[in-house]
Design a protein around this motif. Structure first.
Motif, short mmCIF file in Angstrom:
data_model
loop_
_atom_site.label_atom_id
_atom_site.label_comp_id
_atom_site.label_asym_id
_atom_site.label_seq_id
_atom_site.Cartn_x
_atom_site.Cartn_y
_atom_site.Cartn_z
N PHE A 372 -8.02 8.68 13.78
CA PHE A 372 -7.99 7.40 13.08
C PHE A 372 -8.23 7.60 11.59
O PHE A 372 -7.58 6.98 10.75
CB PHE A 372 -9.00 6.42 13.66
CG PHE A 372 -9.04 5.13 12.91
CD1 PHE A 372 -7.98 4.25 13.01
CD2 PHE A 372 -10.08 4.81 12.06
CE1 PHE A 372 -7.97 3.07 12.30
CE2 PHE A 372 -10.08 3.64 11.34
CZ PHE A 372 -9.02 2.76 11.46
N PHE A 376 -5.94 6.25 8.76
CA PHE A 376 -6.50 5.17 7.95
C PHE A 376 -6.41 5.50 6.46
O PHE A 376 -5.99 4.66 5.65
CB PHE A 376 -7.94 4.97 8.38
CG PHE A 376 -8.58 3.75 7.80
CD1 PHE A 376 -8.00 2.52 7.98
CD2 PHE A 376 -9.75 3.84 7.08
CE1 PHE A 376 -8.58 1.39 7.45
CE2 PHE A 376 -10.34 2.72 6.55
CZ PHE A 376 -9.76 1.49 6.73
N TRP A 379 -2.88 5.22 5.44
CA TRP A 379 -2.40 3.84 5.56
C TRP A 379 -2.86 2.98 4.40
O TRP A 379 -2.09 2.26 3.79
CB TRP A 379 -2.89 3.27 6.88
CG TRP A 379 -2.48 1.87 7.18
CD1 TRP A 379 -1.25 1.45 7.62
CD2 TRP A 379 -3.29 0.69 7.08
NE1 TRP A 379 -1.26 0.09 7.79
CE2 TRP A 379 -2.50 -0.40 7.47
CE3 TRP A 379 -4.61 0.47 6.70
CZ2 TRP A 379 -2.98 -1.70 7.49
CZ3 TRP A 379 -5.09 -0.81 6.72
CH2 TRP A 379 -4.27 -1.89 7.12
N TYR A 380 -4.15 3.04 4.06
CA TYR A 380 -4.58 2.11 3.01
C TYR A 380 -4.26 2.61 1.62
O TYR A 380 -4.09 1.83 0.71
CB TYR A 380 -6.04 1.67 3.16
CG TYR A 380 -7.15 2.59 2.74
CD1 TYR A 380 -8.18 2.84 3.60
CD2 TYR A 380 -7.20 3.16 1.48
CE1 TYR A 380 -9.24 3.63 3.24
CE2 TYR A 380 -8.25 3.97 1.12
CZ TYR A 380 -9.27 4.21 2.00
OH TYR A 380 -10.31 5.00 1.63
N ALA A 381 -4.18 3.96 1.45
CA ALA A 381 -3.80 4.46 0.13
C ALA A 381 -2.34 4.15 -0.15
O ALA A 381 -1.96 3.82 -1.27
CB ALA A 381 -4.05 5.95 0.04
N GLN B 90 -2.72 -5.11 -1.04
CA GLN B 90 -1.67 -4.08 -1.14
C GLN B 90 -0.45 -4.43 -0.29
O GLN B 90 0.14 -3.56 0.34
CB GLN B 90 -2.21 -2.74 -0.68
CG GLN B 90 -3.04 -2.05 -1.72
CD GLN B 90 -3.19 -0.59 -1.42
OE1 GLN B 90 -2.91 -0.15 -0.31
NE2 GLN B 90 -3.63 0.17 -2.39
N LYS B 92 -0.15 -5.61 2.49
CA LYS B 92 -0.22 -5.34 3.92
C LYS B 92 -0.20 -6.66 4.68
O LYS B 92 -0.62 -7.69 4.16
CB LYS B 92 -1.50 -4.56 4.22
CG LYS B 92 -1.46 -3.17 3.60
CD LYS B 92 -2.34 -2.22 4.31
CE LYS B 92 -2.06 -0.79 3.95
NZ LYS B 92 -1.77 -0.52 2.56
N PRO B 100 -6.20 -2.07 11.64
CA PRO B 100 -6.81 -0.82 11.19
C PRO B 100 -7.84 -1.02 10.09
O PRO B 100 -8.84 -0.32 10.04
CB PRO B 100 -5.61 -0.01 10.69
CG PRO B 100 -4.47 -0.52 11.45
CD PRO B 100 -4.73 -1.96 11.68
#
Lengths: 512, 182
Positions: A372, A376, A379-381, B90, B92, B100
Motif C-alpha cells: 500500500f 500510496f 498515487w498522491y504524488a 489534485q 482526484k 486510498p
C-alpha cells in the motif's frame, strides 16, 4: 513440568526416505513441460499479428515462473539468516527445512540463466537492451566514419582560430593600453584577462580519444528524434556488461550464503560440535547485508527494469516482503505434509505452528503495508514518471485483478483468517491459510510481470497477448516440477531437523 | 491496622520452586477452588493451563476497539470529505475511489482505539485503579517479587474452610503458610 522431551532421544535425527514415485513424476513432468516450452520458444520466431513473436511472449512466462520459485527460496535464505542472527531457539526443529527451501536458489537461478544469455529472451523482456544496442550501433557507425578524427580536426581548427584572434586582440589591446589614461587602462587589462581565460577554456579542451568518443556518444544519445536521455543518464548502471556481471555476483552471493550455512548445519549433525553452530551464528550476521543487497538489486535488474523509465525505492522491500511471507507458507505446508506421511511427529508441536502462524500473520500485514505504501506514495504524488506502472495495472482487465487478487485476496482474507489465535494451532486451518497465501503470491508475481508483456511487445498496441496465458502455465509447471524434484531430493540428503544442535532441547519443549 | 482484624482474608502459601508451584496449582484447580491466584518472580510457561484459566476476553475488547476505530475514521472521512463537503485535491475523484487517501487515518484510528480498548479493558478485568490491597500487609506475600513462589486462596471462595484449607495446602507441599486477616 511433566513430559519434557530430552534432546538425547533425537540425536540420530530423522531421515527422509521414499517419495521415489513422486520424485519421478515431478522430474518427468517438469522436464516434459520444459521440453514443450523450449520447442515452442525455439520455433516461435515468426511475427504474429500485432508485431510480437511467440518467443518474446514466452520470455515473460519464463521470467514469471523463475521469479515465483526464486522468491520462495529467497524467503528460505532469509528465515535461516534471521534465525541465526536473532539467536532464536524456538525454530531449531524447522530450521533445516528453511535451509532446504533456501538451497533451491541454486537450481532456480540455473534455470534462470537463459533469461540473461538468450538474446531473444532478454531483448523481449528488457526494452532498454535493444534500445541501447541500437544507439550504440549508431555511435559505432559514427566512430567508423571517422567522426572522432573529424571532431578532433574541428576542435583543433577552432583552437587555432581562437589563438590567432586572441593574438590580434592582445596586440591591439596592449597598444591601446599604452595610450590610455590610468582608469581606462585598468578596464582594458581586465578585458585582456577575460579574453585570456576564454581562450584557455577553448585550448584546454580535452582532445584525448576517450573524451571525444564520449562527446560523440552523448550527441547521439541526446538527439531530439532518435536519442534517449534516460538511457544516457542510466548508462553506468543499465549496460549489458555490468548487468551480466551483476547477475554473476548475485548468483555467487545468494548460493554461497545458503550453501555455507547448510554445510555447517549438516556438519553439526554428524559430530554435535558447538563450533559449527557458533560459525553459523557469527557468519549469518555478516551475510545479511550481502543477502539484502543481492536480492534488492536482482529485482531491480530483472523486474523494475522491465520498464526502464520507471522506478520505485520500495521495490526491493516489496518483493522481499512477499518472499518471506510465502516461504513461511511453504514451510508450514511442507512440515504438515511430512507429518502426515509420518515424519517429525514427535518433534513439531502445535506450539511451533502457533509461532510460524504468527510470523505468517506478521508478514501478511508487512506485505500489505509495503504494497500500500508503494501505491500510496505514487498515487498522491501523481508524477508522470511514476504513475505509469499503476496506470497500466489499473486499466481494463487488470483493474479488477488488482482489487480482487491483491487487495482482497492477498491482504484482507489472510489477515482476517490469521487474526484468531487458536486458529494458528489448528493444522487444517493454518494449512488452508498458507495454501491460500501461496496461490495469491502466484497472482502477485503474475501482476508484477505480465501486464508489461502486451504493451512492451506490441509497442502499446495490445494490453494482453491472446492465448499467452498457456505459455505461463507451461513455464510454471516446468519450473515447478523441477523445483519439486530437487526439493524432495534435498530432503533426503540430511536429517529433517538439526539433530545435534546445542539448543535442540529448547526448541523441542517450546511453549508460548 | 484496625483492632478487630478477625475475619480471614486469604491463605498465603509459599512453595519452593516454579515446578512445585505448578503442580500445586494443578491440585488447587482440581480441588475446585475459584477465588485464588499464584504470584511468581518471573513468568512461568504453561501456568495458565495448570490453573485452568480459559482464554482471556481481553482480545475481544481489542477487536471491538479496533473495529470501532476503523468505522469511526471511515465514516468521519467519508461523510465530511465525500458527502457533506467534497474536497477535490489534485484533481482526484471524490467518491469511493478516494479511499486510498483515507487509509492512513483509518489505520491510525484503528490502532489508537485498539490500544485504548485494550488498556481500559485490562484495567476493568483486573480492577486496577485501587488504593491498596489487603495482600500487601503480608511480608510473606511480598516475597513474590524476590524469590518466593506464592499461592493465594481467598476466603471469598465457597470452598474455603479455615482448617481444611490449611491441611489441603500442607498436603500439596506448601512450605510456610500464613492466614492473612483483614
Amino acid at each position: 513440568m511433566a513430559g519434557l522431551k530430552d534432546a538425547d532421544d533425537f540425536r540420530d535425527g530423522e531421515h527422509f526416505k521414499g517419495g521415489g514415485l513422486l520424485k519421478f513424476l515431478l522430474l518427468g513432468g517438469g522436464v516434459l513441460f520444459a521440453i514443450i516450452f523450449i520447442v515452442l520458444a525455439a520455433t516461435g520466431g515468426a511475427e504474429q499479428e500485432g508485431g510480437y513473436s511467440r518467443s518474446g511472449a514466452m520470455a515473460y512466462s519464463w521470467l514469471f515462473a523463475i521469479v515465483f520459485f526464486l522468491t520462495l527460496s529467497i524467503g528460505g535464505i532469509f528465515w535461516t539468516l534471521l534465525h541465526h542472527a536473532s539467536n532464536s531457539g524456538w525454530g531449531i526443529v524447522v530450521r533445516r527445512m528453511m535451509e532446504n527451501i533456501g538451497t533451491m536458489v541454486l537450481f532456480v537461478l540455473i534455470l534462470g540463466i537463459p533469461l540473461v544469455t538468450v538474446p531473444t529472451f532478454k531483448e523481449a523482456l528488457w526494452e532498454w537492451i535493444p534500445l541501447k544496442a541500437a544507439l550504440d550501433e549508431k555511435v559505432d557507425a559514427r566512430y567508423e566514419e571517422g567522426a572522432v578524427a573529424k571532431l578532433k580536426g574541428e576542435y583543433e581548427a577552432g583552437q587555432k582560430t581562437a589563438q590567432s584572434e586572441f593574438d590580434a586582440f592582445k596586440a591591439q589591446n596592449l597598444a591601446d593600453q599604452a595610450k590610455a589614461r590610468p582608469g581606462a587602462k585598468m578596464a582594458l587589462s581586465d578585458q585582456l584577462a577575460k579574453q585570456e581565460a576564454d581562450l584557455a577554456k577553448v585550448t584546454e579542451h580535452d582532445l584525448s580519444e576517450g573524451a571525444l568518443k564520449e562527446e560523440i556518444a552523448k550527441e547521439v544519445y541526446l538527439d531530439h528524434h532518435d536519442g534517449n536521455y534516460m538511457l544516457w543518464k542510466k548508462r553506468g548502471y543499465l549496460n549489458e556488461g555490468a548487468w551480466t556481471f551483476r547477475f554473476v555476483l548475485y548468483f555467487i552471493a545468494l548460493v554461497g550464503i545458503i550453501y555455507a550455512l547448510r554445510f555447517w548445519s549438516v556438519k553439526n549433525d554428524k559430530d554435535g560440535d558447538p563450533k559449527w553452530f557458533l560459525l553459523q551464528r557469527k557468519w549469518a550476521c555478516g551475510f545479511l547485508p550481502f543477502f539484502a543487497t543481492a536480492w534488492t538489486f536482482l529485482v531491480f535488474d530483472w523486474l523494475m527494469a522491465l520498464d526502464y523509465t520507471w522506478f520505485s525505492t520500495m521495490w526491493g522491500v516489496y518483493l522481499f516482503a512477499g518472499s518471506a511471507l510465502n516461504s513461511m507458507a511453504l514451510l508450514i505446508l511442507v512440515i504438515t505434509v511430512l507429518m502426515k506421511v509420518g515424519y517429525l511427529k514427535k518433534v513439531v508441536t502445535p506450539e511451533h505452528y502457533l509461532l510460524m502462524g504468527r510470523l505468517l500473520f506478521a508478514f501478511t500485514v508487512f506485505w500489505g503495508y509495503i504494497a500500500f505504501s508503494q501505491f500510496f506514495l505514487i498515487w498522491y504524488a501523481n508524477i508522470t514518471e511514476e504513475t505509469r506502472f499503476y496506470l497500466q495495472r489499473n486499466a481494463e482487465f487488470w483493474n479488477m485483478y488488482t482489487i480482487l487478487a491483491l487487495v482482497v485476496g492477498h491482504f484482507f482474507i489472510p489477515f482476517l483468517m490469521l487474526l484468531i489465535q487458536q486458529a494458528k494451532k489448528n493444522l487444517t486451518y493454518i494449512c488452508t491459510a498458507s495454501a491460500w497465501i501461496l496461490c495469491m503470491h502466484v497472482l502477485d508475481i503474475y501482476w508484477i510481470i505480465i501486464p508489461e508483456r502486451g504493451p512492451s511487445l506490441t509497442d502499446g498496441g495490445m494490453m494482453t497477448i491472446p492465448g499467452a496465458i498457456w505459455y505461463d502455465v507451461i513455464a510454471f509447471l516446468a519450473v515447478g516440477g523441477i523445483f519439486g524434484f530437487f526439493f524432495l531430493w534435498r530432503l533426503g540428503t540430511a536429517s529433517l531437523f538439526p539433530c545435534r544442535d546445542p539448543r535442540l532441547d529448547e526448541s523441542l519443549n517450546v511453549v508460548n | 491496622m484496625s483492632e478487630n482484624r478477625t475475619t480471614p482474608f486469604a491463605y498465603i502459601a509459599e512453595f519452593g520452586s516454579a515446578p512445585e508451584l505448578y503442580h500445586a496449582a494443578e491440585h488447587v484447580r482440581d480441588a475446585g477452588f475459584k477465588r485464588w491466584d499464584v504470584h511468581t518472580p518471573y513468568p512461568v510457561h504453561g501456568i495458565d493451563k495448570a490453573m485452568g484459566l480459559g482464554k482471556s476476553w481481553l482480545s475481544t475488547c481489542s477487536l471491538i476497539g479496533g473495529v470501532t476505530g476503523f468505522l469511526t475514521a471511515l465514516s468521519l472521512e467519508f461523510f465530511t470529505q465525500v458527502m457533506l463537503y467534497p474536497t477535490v485535491v489534485q484533481n482526484k475523484p471524490t467518491n469511493l475511489s478516494t479511499i486510498p487517501a483515507f487509509f492512513p487515518v483509518m489505520f491510525e484510528l484503528t490502532i489508537l482505539f485498539t490500544a485504548f480498548a485494550t488498556l481500559i479493558g485490562l484495567c476493568a478485568f483486573i480492577m486496577l485503579p485501587r488504593w491498596n490491597h489487603p495482600l500487601f500487609n503480608s511480608a510473606l506475600f511480598n516475597k513474590f517479587s524476590d524469590d518466593g513462589f506464592i499461592l493465594v486462596i481467598e476466603s471469598r471462595d465457597p470452598k474455603f474452610r479455615k482448617e481444611r484449607t490449611r491441611e489441603f495446602l500442607e498436603e500439596i507441599g506448601a512450605g510456610e503458610i500464613e492466614l492473612l486477616e483483614a
